[in-house]
Enzyme design. Sequence first.
Site, short mmCIF file in Angstrom:
data_model
loop_
_atom_site.label_atom_id
_atom_site.label_comp_id
_atom_site.label_asym_id
_atom_site.label_seq_id
_atom_site.Cartn_x
_atom_site.Cartn_y
_atom_site.Cartn_z
N GLU A 213 93.85 42.55 49.25
CA GLU A 213 94.31 41.18 49.46
C GLU A 213 93.24 40.42 49.21
O GLU A 213 92.07 40.02 50.26
CB GLU A 213 95.08 40.93 51.02
CG GLU A 213 96.14 41.44 51.29
CD GLU A 213 97.28 41.12 50.96
OE1 GLU A 213 97.43 39.82 50.32
OE2 GLU A 213 98.39 42.02 50.66
N CYS B 27 93.30 31.21 51.00
CA CYS B 27 93.30 32.04 49.90
C CYS B 27 94.54 31.52 49.08
O CYS B 27 94.28 31.64 47.69
CB CYS B 27 93.48 33.58 50.02
SG CYS B 27 95.12 33.86 51.18
P1 NAD Z 1 84.42 38.49 51.86
O1 NAD Z 1 84.92 39.57 51.06
O2 NAD Z 1 82.86 38.01 52.07
O3 NAD Z 1 84.31 39.29 53.64
C1 NAD Z 1 85.45 39.84 54.09
C2 NAD Z 1 85.24 41.05 54.94
O4 NAD Z 1 84.27 41.98 54.25
C3 NAD Z 1 84.56 40.59 56.12
O5 NAD Z 1 84.72 41.28 57.27
C4 NAD Z 1 82.88 40.95 55.86
O6 NAD Z 1 82.20 41.46 56.75
C5 NAD Z 1 83.06 42.05 54.88
N1 NAD Z 1 82.18 42.40 53.90
C6 NAD Z 1 81.54 41.54 52.98
N2 NAD Z 1 80.69 42.09 52.15
C7 NAD Z 1 80.96 43.27 52.21
C8 NAD Z 1 80.61 44.57 51.40
N3 NAD Z 1 79.37 44.18 50.56
N4 NAD Z 1 80.94 45.62 51.68
C9 NAD Z 1 81.67 45.84 52.83
N5 NAD Z 1 82.31 44.94 53.42
C10 NAD Z 1 81.99 43.57 53.23
O7 NAD Z 1 85.37 37.35 52.17
P2 NAD Z 1 85.32 36.21 53.25
O8 NAD Z 1 84.28 35.21 52.59
O9 NAD Z 1 85.17 36.60 54.52
O10 NAD Z 1 86.91 35.50 52.91
C11 NAD Z 1 87.16 34.68 51.75
C12 NAD Z 1 87.41 35.45 50.57
O11 NAD Z 1 88.78 35.98 51.14
C13 NAD Z 1 88.26 34.45 49.37
O12 NAD Z 1 88.04 34.92 48.18
C14 NAD Z 1 89.61 34.46 49.88
O13 NAD Z 1 90.54 34.08 48.73
C15 NAD Z 1 89.87 35.89 50.29
N6 NAD Z 1 91.15 35.58 51.19
C16 NAD Z 1 92.32 36.47 50.58
C17 NAD Z 1 93.46 36.63 51.34
C18 NAD Z 1 94.70 37.03 50.90
O14 NAD Z 1 95.50 37.36 51.88
N7 NAD Z 1 94.83 37.49 49.69
C19 NAD Z 1 93.48 35.73 52.66
C20 NAD Z 1 92.28 35.28 53.14
C21 NAD Z 1 91.08 35.24 52.37
#
Ligand code: NAD
Length: 456
Positions: A210, A244
């Site tokens: 997602e 998002c």
């Molecule tokens: P992110 O991708 O930075 O982090 C998400 C999760 O992944 C966190 O738990 C983090 O600890 C982990 N993570 C981060 N880097 C990682 C790596 N290199 N390897 C493994 N795990 C890792 O996202 P965010 O900043 O927490 O959230 C914002 C993003 O999420 C935006 O792009 C938003 O559009 C998206 N989002 C999508 C939805 C959806 O339902 N489609 C909902 C909410 C947010």
Amino acid sequence: MVNYQNLVKKQRHFFRTNTTKNISFRIDALQRLRTMIKDHEEDLLASLKSDLNKSEFDAYSTEIGVVLEEIRFTLSHIRAWMKPKKAKTPMTHIGSSGYIYSEPYGVSLIIAPWNYPFQLAIAPLIGAISAGNCAIIKPSELTPRTSEILARLIHETYSEEYIAVVLGGVETSQALLQEKVDYIFFTGSVPVGKTIMEAAAKNLTPVTLELGGKSPCIVHKDANIKLASKRIAWGKFTNAGQTCIAPDYLYLHQDIKEEFFHHLKDAIKELYGVDPLENDAFTRIVSEKHFNRLSSFLHDGEIIVGGRTKYETLTIEPTVLTNITWQDAIMEDEIFGPILPVLEYQDLSFMLEGIHHHPHPLSLYLFSENADIQQKVLNDVSFGGGCINDTVYHFASPYLPFGGVGNSGIGAYHGKGSFDTFSHRKSVLKQTTLFDIPFRYPNVKNGLKKIKMFLK
Ligand code: NAD
């Protein structure tokens, strides 16, 4: 790096007992989840206030209420969803019957982001439980109070061999990804989504991703302008734009520009007050890094609403920018903040080309009263999901599977979509032993001729 081998092993062992597949067990687990949330509503509201300054209204409606509703919906349908579905059989299979069994994958890993830190961890969990899986949740490190309370409550509610929360940041997430689990459900950014898929590929683990991206919002000249401006102000500035599926940018028809801005200014004032920086109910930006990133966009184009920031509270007021082109920095990546850039258009096809030059968005919103225009846009652009004459609202319907396409994600969930996502559909043919159709065997007389009567 901490090793999570034991945790996965424990859950796999528990899964093998088949306990989680039992319908009463699943129902009980969902009921316990509901009780857990209801009993700790105050704590959850306080943690969301502390992490993101979410108002009680926002926190309840977008984090707590929405998952309670999802549990209620799931509980009222789970028996029907779990029943094996009878499938048709073709002429060639006379005597046999076909069934599709929804079976759980096993141990699922749920990785959640910070913007709706409770909802985006619990909503997938509802799917995992209803489908009969074990689950390990890795919530976001950027909302520590909510993640901690989530860990505590889950620990008090379930045994670790069934559902566990692992706290930590990127390294923890990476360590968990080293383990072989049976399903990975990830919500987060596009670049991290690619990393997750790479890790999953090593074990051929199925994934739901997602993700995010730049979701367009089109306001055509025949739109109900007043209503459009209010619904856009709400969808964009709720949670300070850290949603998002928030409209990332606006494509506005030039003919209605002045009237639209007039109403948009009124709508922002009506929803967030004359001084949103002093409005205690306005969500803050999650971190200093994001605050600085967003503040730098305020130099793009021309500010016609808002534009002020407050470093001490990490707040940015609802801001609208005009005179924007695709070359501006704000148009490069997903904004994820309370700043709405506006592109203008005169010709619909030309505008759609602009959208086509970018990856498939997670959402698209179109405001138009004309059914032909609506159909043209729906037919022309591929996007995860969206609304005609509204923003964000599609997300909350349990009857509409929610997810992205292309760069904005893989797979979908909510309602039955969640049950299906966490289930493998096992097709089974039950054959009769009362007779045996001879045509399939190579020794049948005129075998080729006969088989051609059936397979043509
Ligand atoms: P992110 O991708 O930075 O982090 C998400 C999760 O992944 C966190 O738990 C983090 O600890 C982990 N993570 C981060 N880097 C990682 C790596 N290199 N390897 C493994 N795990 C890792 O996202 P965010 O900043 O927490 O959230 C914002 C993003 O999420 C935006 O792009 C938003 O559009 C998206 N989002 C999508 C939805 C959806 O339902 N489609 C909902 C909410 C947010």
